[in-house]
Scaffold this motif. Structure first.
Motif, PDB file in Angstrom:
ATOM      1  N   GLY A   4      -8.401  -0.144   6.264  1.00 48.43           N
ATOM      2  CA  GLY A   4      -7.675  -1.283   6.816  1.00 48.43           C
ATOM      3  C   GLY A   4      -8.175  -1.686   8.193  1.00 48.43           C
ATOM      4  O   GLY A   4      -8.264  -2.878   8.502  1.00 48.43           O
ATOM      5  N   ALA A   8     -12.584  -5.784   2.614  1.00 51.44           N
ATOM      6  CA  ALA A   8     -11.203  -6.151   2.886  1.00 51.44           C
ATOM      7  C   ALA A   8     -11.091  -7.485   3.614  1.00 51.44           C
ATOM      8  O   ALA A   8     -10.012  -8.083   3.656  1.00 51.44           O
ATOM      9  CB  ALA A   8     -10.517  -5.050   3.703  1.00 51.44           C
ATOM     10  N   SER A  26     -11.130  -4.596  -3.127  1.00 51.13           N
ATOM     11  CA  SER A  26     -10.273  -4.309  -1.978  1.00 51.13           C
ATOM     12  C   SER A  26      -9.018  -3.560  -2.388  1.00 51.13           C
ATOM     13  O   SER A  26      -8.653  -2.533  -1.792  1.00 51.13           O
ATOM     14  CB  SER A  26      -9.901  -5.620  -1.270  1.00 51.13           C
ATOM     15  N   ALA A  40       0.798  -1.226   0.000  1.00 50.13           N
ATOM     16  CA  ALA A  40       0.000   0.000   0.000  1.00 50.13           C
ATOM     17  C   ALA A  40       0.828   1.272   0.000  1.00 50.13           C
ATOM     18  O   ALA A  40       0.281   2.365  -0.145  1.00 50.13           O
ATOM     19  CB  ALA A  40      -0.933   0.006   1.209  1.00 50.13           C
ATOM     20  N   ALA A  52      -1.419  -2.117   6.045  1.00 49.81           N
ATOM     21  CA  ALA A  52      -2.018  -0.955   5.389  1.00 49.81           C
ATOM     22  C   ALA A  52      -2.429   0.103   6.412  1.00 49.81           C
ATOM     23  O   ALA A  52      -2.269   1.312   6.177  1.00 49.81           O
ATOM     24  CB  ALA A  52      -3.221  -1.381   4.555  1.00 49.81           C
ATOM     25  N   ASN A 101      -7.925   0.237  -1.773  1.00 49.23           N
ATOM     26  CA  ASN A 101      -6.705   0.337  -0.977  1.00 49.23           C
ATOM     27  C   ASN A 101      -5.673   1.234  -1.674  1.00 49.23           C
ATOM     28  O   ASN A 101      -4.962   2.010  -1.035  1.00 49.23           O
ATOM     29  CB  ASN A 101      -6.114  -1.059  -0.759  1.00 49.23           C
ATOM     30  N   THR A 109      -7.059   5.113   3.846  1.00 47.94           N
ATOM     31  CA  THR A 109      -6.471   3.778   3.827  1.00 47.94           C
ATOM     32  C   THR A 109      -6.435   3.182   5.227  1.00 47.94           C
ATOM     33  O   THR A 109      -6.660   1.983   5.418  1.00 47.94           O
ATOM     34  CB  THR A 109      -5.049   3.834   3.243  1.00 47.94           C
TER      35      THR A 109
END
Length: 414
Positions: free
Chosen positions: A269, A328, A240, A25, A145, A244, A265
């Motif tokens: 996450g 996610a 996802s 990420a 992330a 992301n 982000t």
């Protein structure tokens, strides 16, 4: 190896996946800042963002054979060291082409870590805990992330965008040394079976060709399950990874500053961690497929809310966190599904190919998002479109639940 001595290797494998998630990420955190620094549009970074996932796909596809040849432990620590080195080099690039090339190489290392680490960790826990353990291991990606999302803004503000890549590279390099020292070379099962035998489990390896071929995933009784698993992985990774990667950029269109945007982000996450933890608990009682149906449906509904409702910033971030709990959690769930579908000899291959097909979605989704941004599509339209694949994924995993058969919980393979 006694069960009490397995905790350190499992913890180190989890840390390797956290480092993988942070690094995967990292470019998304710095894209808004790089866009300003280099005088480019965010859409101009589509190639480097996609290149990371192209490299990861190639790494996933190579992972099973590399594990069969060298052992999973070796694959994990060498891969972590490799992506640490290329990530450090990323801090010195000065153009989009060079950035794309170095991220392609980084993706190769990132891609070989996850399947080998999840498969090895599954061998280090009791058979009845393998599905929840797989979910928790893959959650390391979301943890990484989140760490990047929380630290990315301050690092960029205080030290500039290269600091994000150094923050990813230096700990990963140190971790590779610990992995080399402490990952087990001989894995014995908790059910009392020996370290080596007909399946070739010795030094983390398989006999050449045994279980490492993709054809093993299409044996009679597995064809339908494999096709559904790959479809599910493609769909959930598409959404996802697209969000992301592009969420910080999309949030700028929602009114966030370039320093605030990495929080998107982070909350995405965090939602993924919460959803994955819920999935791990539910998998022991209801099974992973039923829980994934609910979580994917939740994600689709909340992405629609984010897209159409005039939410204030705190409410928007909260909705994204809840959406992340569903979307996610899907990538974590697909590894648990693979462990439930495939027998031990095909487990690493099954995980690797499922994640590879998912990463194809990780290429297609971000590329499509970049094209939409280049065409001037509003962020809200992109978020609304992102809900559709998650909804279809809920239907696919329901079908997989009806078709899959339980697999033996005996010896595992590399």
């Amino acid at each position: 190896m006694a069960s009490t001595t397995r905790r350190l290797p499992v913890a180190l494998l989890f840390a390797a996946i956290v480092a993988d998630g942070f690094d995967t990420a990292s470019l998304s955190f710095v894209t808004p800042a790089l866009s300003d620094a280099w005088g480019l549009r965010p859409a101009d970074f589509t190639l480097p963002l996609v290149a990371t996932n192209v490299g990861a796909v190639l790494g996933y596809l190579a992972c099973a054979r590399l594990s069969a040849r060298f052992g999973r432990a070796t694959v994990v620590w060498v891969s972590v060291l490799g992506f640490a080195a290329t990530t450090a080099a990323t801090a010195a690039v000065d153009g989009v082409a060079a950035l794309a090339a170095i991220r392609l190489l980084t993706g190769l290392g990132l891609g070989t870590v996850l399947p080998a680490a999840v498969s090895l960790a599954a061998d280090l826990v009791e058979p009845r805990r393998r599905e929840p353990a797989a979910v928790l291991m893959v959650l390391g990606m979301a943890v990484g992330a989140v760490l990047g999302g929380v630290t990315g803004g301050p690092l960029i503000h205080g030290l500039g965008w290269p600091a994000v890549f150094w923050a990813a590279a230096v700990p990963a390099a140190g971790l590779s040394l610990l992995l080399r020292r402490y990952l087990p070379r001989h894995v014995s099962q908790l059910d009392g079976q020996p370290d080596a035998g007909p399946d070739g489990l010795l030094d983390g390896r398989l006999e050449e060709g045994r279980g490492a071929e993709v054809g093993a995933l299409f044996r009679p009784g597995l064809r339908g399950s494999t096709a559904l698993l790959w479809t599910f992985a493609f769909l959930v990774f598409t959404v996802s990874q697209t969000l992301n990667i592009w969420l910080p950029t999309l949030l700028v269109d929602f009114g966030f500053s370039t320093e605030q945007a990495p929080l998107g982000t982070a909350v995405w996450g965090l939602g993924g961690i919460a959803g994955g933890a819920a999935l791990a608990v539910a998998a022991t009682r209801l099974g992973a497929p039923r829980a994934l149906v609910v979580l994917c449906g939740l994600a689709a509904a909340l992405l629609a809310v984010v897209a159409v409702a005039p939410l204030a910033a705190p409410a928007l971030l909260a909705a994204l966190a809840l959406a992340g709990a569903g979307a996610a959690a899907g990538p974590a769930g697909q590894s648990a599904l693979a462990i439930g579908v495939y027998d031990p000899a095909a487990r690493t291959t099954g995980i690797a190919w499922a994640v590879a097909l998912g990463r194809v979605g990780s290429i297609a989704g971000p590329a499509a998002c970049g094209a939409l941004l280049a065409a001037g599509a509003p962020a809200r339209v992109i978020v609304l479109l992102a809900g559709a694949p998650v909804l279809v994924a809920a239907v696919v995993v329901a079908a997989l639940h009806r078709t899959r058969e339980p697999v033996p919980s005996g010896r595992s393979a590399a």
